[in-house]
Design a protein around this motif. Sequence first.
Motif, short mmCIF file in Angstrom:
data_model
loop_
_atom_site.label_atom_id
_atom_site.label_comp_id
_atom_site.label_asym_id
_atom_site.label_seq_id
_atom_site.Cartn_x
_atom_site.Cartn_y
_atom_site.Cartn_z
N SER A 189 9.55 1.94 3.67
CA SER A 189 8.43 2.66 3.08
C SER A 189 7.60 1.75 2.18
CB SER A 189 8.93 3.86 2.23
OG SER A 189 7.82 4.61 1.76
N ASN A 190 6.29 1.89 2.30
CA ASN A 190 5.35 1.34 1.33
C ASN A 190 4.67 2.54 0.70
OD1 ASN A 190 3.36 0.13 -0.16
ND2 ASN A 190 2.15 -0.53 1.60
N PRO A 191 5.34 3.14 -0.30
CA PRO A 191 4.84 4.40 -0.85
C PRO A 191 3.73 4.12 -1.87
CG PRO A 191 6.79 3.77 -2.04
CD PRO A 191 6.55 2.69 -1.01
N ASP A 213 -3.94 9.28 -2.32
CA ASP A 213 -2.55 9.66 -2.06
C ASP A 213 -1.69 8.46 -1.64
OD1 ASP A 213 -3.07 12.25 -2.65
OD2 ASP A 213 -3.13 12.95 -0.57
N ALA A 214 -2.36 7.39 -1.19
CA ALA A 214 -1.60 6.20 -0.79
C ALA A 214 -1.41 5.24 -1.95
CB ALA A 214 -2.33 5.49 0.35
N LEU A 215 -2.05 5.51 -3.08
CA LEU A 215 -2.01 4.59 -4.22
C LEU A 215 -1.25 5.15 -5.42
CD1 LEU A 215 -5.79 3.55 -4.34
CD2 LEU A 215 -3.91 2.19 -3.39
N ASP A 216 -1.52 6.41 -5.76
CA ASP A 216 -1.10 6.96 -7.05
C ASP A 216 0.37 7.32 -7.05
OD1 ASP A 216 -0.77 8.30 -9.44
OD2 ASP A 216 -2.63 9.45 -9.26
N1 GLN Z 1 -0.70 -2.93 -2.81
C1 GLN Z 1 -1.69 -1.92 -3.02
C2 GLN Z 1 -2.65 -2.36 -4.08
O1 GLN Z 1 -2.24 -2.85 -5.11
C3 GLN Z 1 -1.06 -0.60 -3.40
C4 GLN Z 1 -0.33 -0.03 -2.29
C5 GLN Z 1 0.58 1.07 -2.69
O2 GLN Z 1 0.47 1.75 -3.72
N2 GLN Z 1 1.54 1.26 -1.88
O3 GLN Z 1 -3.82 -2.25 -3.88
#
Ligand code: GLN
Length: 288
Positions: A189-191, A213-216
């Motif tokens: 997972s890359n959550p 939702d992919a960052l926070d």
């Molecule tokens: N690596 C991404 C960033 O710093 C963040 C990805 C994530 O939260 N999984 O922009």
Amino acid sequence: MSAPTFDDLIRTAARALAGAGIEDARQNAMLLMLAAFGDTRAALISSGPSPVPQGVQDAFGAALARRLAREPLQHILGHTGFYGLEILTDARALIPRPDSEVVVEQALALLPADRPAQLADLGTGSGCLLAAILSRRPLATGTGIEASPAAASLARENFGQLGLTARARVFEGRWSGWTGWGEVDLLISNPPYIPSRDIDTLEPEVRRFDPMDALDGGADGLDAYREIIGLGRTRLKPGVPLVFEIGHDQRASVQALLAAAGYSELGHRPDLGGNDRCVWGLAPDPSH
Ligand code: GLN
């Protein structure tokens, strides 16, 4: 006035992009022109002193305006390279990062090439991690679990265009709602892992164009790790590796969560930039 040449337009665009604070301005200008031109880089270079046809000028102008508004190059081009694969990219999911390739490397190190295996990728997004692993492990199959319908549709498109449909499924729903945990041999997972209060400090390309939702990752950035580690503790077969991408300063905290939940043989490895980027552990036997 005669039409501008390719060299003229690329030079002017590079200056404008640099002025807007965009790194690698020349390379960005070149790649945007290449997409508008629709031929090879070699053909573009040899066309440098030639006038640019109106249709190409228009397409380039539109793409440049988007990039000047800090829309990521990958969204404008519609694809990016990841672990040697061409991955479709747009606003539906997080853009694949080179940093994440270390998660693929670690998963491959844990997966023997000569036998079948079932993988799962929690929060698969574009599907890049799962696709990269499956491309190197022809006997393996996998499921990308994705709560965002938009991201799930992009993952399906990627698995389709990479010829992986027979080996890569998408489960559209929440991690807790997926019932396949007990069958997998490796979980990745890359959550989302950015602490909520840091979101404002991210580059505009990330903050405004990657799905929130992919960052926070919640107040301390670790909400998703807590959830996955907790679910995995009771649902994974004992000994199954759980491999995470992490933020550069999260190794100790994520390993502490793994250790507290009974995961063993914890490991970690850096990304190409030398930052901690990947940690893993083996699922505990919850009956112990
Ligand atoms: N690596 C991404 C960033 O710093 C963040 C990805 C994530 O939260 N999984 O922009």
